[in-house]
Design a protein around this motif. Structure first.
Motif, short mmCIF file in Angstrom:
data_model
loop_
_atom_site.label_atom_id
_atom_site.label_comp_id
_atom_site.label_asym_id
_atom_site.label_seq_id
_atom_site.Cartn_x
_atom_site.Cartn_y
_atom_site.Cartn_z
N MET A 179 -30.98 -22.61 -8.72
CA MET A 179 -29.78 -21.85 -8.37
C MET A 179 -28.77 -22.75 -7.64
O MET A 179 -27.58 -22.73 -7.92
CB MET A 179 -30.17 -20.68 -7.47
CG MET A 179 -31.22 -19.77 -8.08
SD MET A 179 -30.54 -18.63 -9.25
CE MET A 179 -29.97 -17.36 -8.16
N GLN A 180 -29.27 -23.54 -6.69
CA GLN A 180 -28.39 -24.43 -5.94
C GLN A 180 -27.77 -25.48 -6.85
O GLN A 180 -26.58 -25.78 -6.75
CB GLN A 180 -29.18 -25.11 -4.82
CG GLN A 180 -28.33 -26.06 -3.97
CD GLN A 180 -29.11 -26.73 -2.86
OE1 GLN A 180 -30.27 -26.40 -2.62
NE2 GLN A 180 -28.50 -27.69 -2.18
N GLU A 183 -25.00 -23.90 -8.94
CA GLU A 183 -23.80 -23.65 -8.15
C GLU A 183 -23.05 -24.95 -7.87
O GLU A 183 -21.80 -25.00 -7.95
CB GLU A 183 -24.17 -22.97 -6.84
CG GLU A 183 -23.01 -22.75 -5.87
CD GLU A 183 -21.93 -21.84 -6.41
OE1 GLU A 183 -20.79 -21.90 -5.89
OE2 GLU A 183 -22.20 -21.08 -7.37
N GLU A 184 -23.78 -26.03 -7.56
CA GLU A 184 -23.13 -27.31 -7.31
C GLU A 184 -22.39 -27.81 -8.55
O GLU A 184 -21.28 -28.36 -8.45
CB GLU A 184 -24.18 -28.34 -6.87
CG GLU A 184 -24.74 -28.09 -5.48
CD GLU A 184 -25.89 -29.02 -5.14
OE1 GLU A 184 -26.33 -29.77 -6.04
OE2 GLU A 184 -26.34 -29.02 -3.97
N ARG A 186 -21.21 -25.90 -10.93
CA ARG A 186 -20.06 -25.02 -11.16
C ARG A 186 -18.87 -25.47 -10.32
O ARG A 186 -17.74 -25.59 -10.82
CB ARG A 186 -20.43 -23.57 -10.82
CG ARG A 186 -19.33 -22.56 -11.14
CD ARG A 186 -19.69 -21.18 -10.64
NE ARG A 186 -19.64 -21.09 -9.19
CZ ARG A 186 -18.50 -20.90 -8.50
NH1 ARG A 186 -17.33 -20.78 -9.14
NH2 ARG A 186 -18.52 -20.83 -7.18
N VAL A 187 -19.13 -25.76 -9.05
CA VAL A 187 -18.07 -26.21 -8.15
C VAL A 187 -17.53 -27.57 -8.61
O VAL A 187 -16.31 -27.81 -8.63
CB VAL A 187 -18.59 -26.31 -6.70
CG1 VAL A 187 -17.54 -26.95 -5.80
CG2 VAL A 187 -18.96 -24.92 -6.18
N GLY A 208 -25.00 -27.37 -15.49
CA GLY A 208 -25.37 -26.31 -14.56
C GLY A 208 -26.08 -25.15 -15.23
O GLY A 208 -26.95 -24.51 -14.63
N ARG A 226 -28.35 -12.82 -8.92
CA ARG A 226 -27.61 -14.04 -8.61
C ARG A 226 -27.66 -15.01 -9.77
O ARG A 226 -26.66 -15.67 -10.10
CB ARG A 226 -28.21 -14.69 -7.35
CG ARG A 226 -27.54 -16.01 -6.95
CD ARG A 226 -26.07 -15.84 -6.71
NE ARG A 226 -25.44 -17.07 -6.30
CZ ARG A 226 -24.17 -17.40 -6.53
NH1 ARG A 226 -23.37 -16.54 -7.17
NH2 ARG A 226 -23.67 -18.54 -6.12
N GLU A 229 -25.31 -13.82 -12.39
CA GLU A 229 -23.93 -14.03 -11.95
C GLU A 229 -23.50 -15.48 -12.19
O GLU A 229 -22.39 -15.73 -12.70
CB GLU A 229 -23.81 -13.70 -10.46
CG GLU A 229 -22.42 -13.90 -9.89
CD GLU A 229 -22.36 -13.70 -8.39
OE1 GLU A 229 -21.31 -14.02 -7.79
OE2 GLU A 229 -23.37 -13.25 -7.81
N LEU A 230 -24.36 -16.42 -11.85
CA LEU A 230 -24.05 -17.83 -12.07
C LEU A 230 -23.92 -18.14 -13.55
O LEU A 230 -23.05 -18.89 -13.99
CB LEU A 230 -25.14 -18.71 -11.44
CG LEU A 230 -24.99 -19.01 -9.95
CD1 LEU A 230 -26.25 -19.70 -9.43
CD2 LEU A 230 -23.76 -19.88 -9.68
N LYS A 233 -20.58 -16.84 -14.78
CA LYS A 233 -19.46 -17.66 -14.30
C LYS A 233 -19.37 -18.98 -15.08
O LYS A 233 -18.29 -19.40 -15.50
CB LYS A 233 -19.62 -17.95 -12.81
CG LYS A 233 -19.30 -16.77 -11.92
CD LYS A 233 -19.43 -17.16 -10.45
CE LYS A 233 -19.03 -16.02 -9.53
NZ LYS A 233 -19.14 -16.40 -8.10
#
Length: 239
Positions: A179-180, A183-184, A186-187, A208, A226, A229-230, A233
């Protein structure tokens, strides 16, 4: 007993060497031999993807001629395991070492530079690029002599100074780590998109998404929400 009835015992590969302290590296059928000079510390060894730092001195097995040494440069040699940066002798030999260990790795040509030898422009133990050997001289240019001759057996005295862990593969990550990581990425992709690096953004989004696929059976409750959701996105960013 008559001569024809006498059974002759042939020595094993390891015993053919004059130094019985050499042992065969597993999986090489005698192509790589190892002699430990100083035992290492700890119970772990580097694995594929890790960046290792070593000191080494390379010599020809036949006559002991030195062809390269990191100690002469007073600088460790760093490479990544498992990506083809170095010859097979180094890949398999170093991956079995412990931190601080010193040893001699002895290899046959098949585990080094084979019938072509090492090009003059390549620094052992790196693999040569798939290119034509550099030319030397003026109008009478010819191929530069190889740094290591064809069909040469090599000895490397190696010290494993240390290593840093590489990026974990998806299957090695725990669910929170996946998950982390997603997210990294995605950013990171969003920042690349803002900067106009659209190809880089697409690559980051796809990277990702990779660990999120087929992992929902490992999750439950809020983690599933979660994760979805990721996934949404990242997928929308790719659209």
């Amino acid at each position: 007993f008559s001569q024809q009835n006498k059974r002759v015992e042939m020595p094993s590969v390891a015993l053919l060497d004059e130094d019985d302290d050499f042992e065969v590296v597993e999986g090489t059928n005698g192509g790589i031999m190892k002699k430990i000079l100083l035992e290492g510390k700890g119970g772990t060894s580097p694995t594929g993807g890790d960046k290792v730092q070593v000191h080494y001195t390379g010599t020809l097995t036949a006559d002991g001629t030195k062809f390269e040494s990191s100690r002469d440069r007073d600088s460790c040699f760093e490479f990544q395991l498992g990506v083809g940066e170095v010859i097979t002798c180094f890949e398999l030999g170093v991956s079995g070492m412990k931190r601080g260990e010193k040893c001699i790795l002895r290899c046959t040509p098949d585990f080094a530079y084979g019938e072509n030898g090492c090009p003059a422009a390549t620094m052992p133990p790196k693999c040569p690029p798939p290119a034509i050997l550099p030319k030397v001289g003026g109008d009478t240019a010819k191929e530069a002599p190889p740094r290591i001759p064809p069909n040469a057996g090599l000895d490397f005295e190696v010290e494993l100074v240390g290593w840093t862990e590489g990026q974990k593969k998806s299957w090695q990550m725990s669910v929170p780590e996946k998950m982390q990581f997603a997210e990294e990425k995605r950013v990171e992709g969003n920042e690349m998109f803002k900067a106009g690096d659209y190809d880089g953004a697409v690559k980051a989004y796809k990277t990702g998404l990779s660990p999120l696929q087929d992992m929902y059976d490992e999750m439950g409750g809020a983690m599933i929400a979660r994760g979805k959701e990721l996934t949404i996105k990242l997928s929308l960013n790719l659209a």
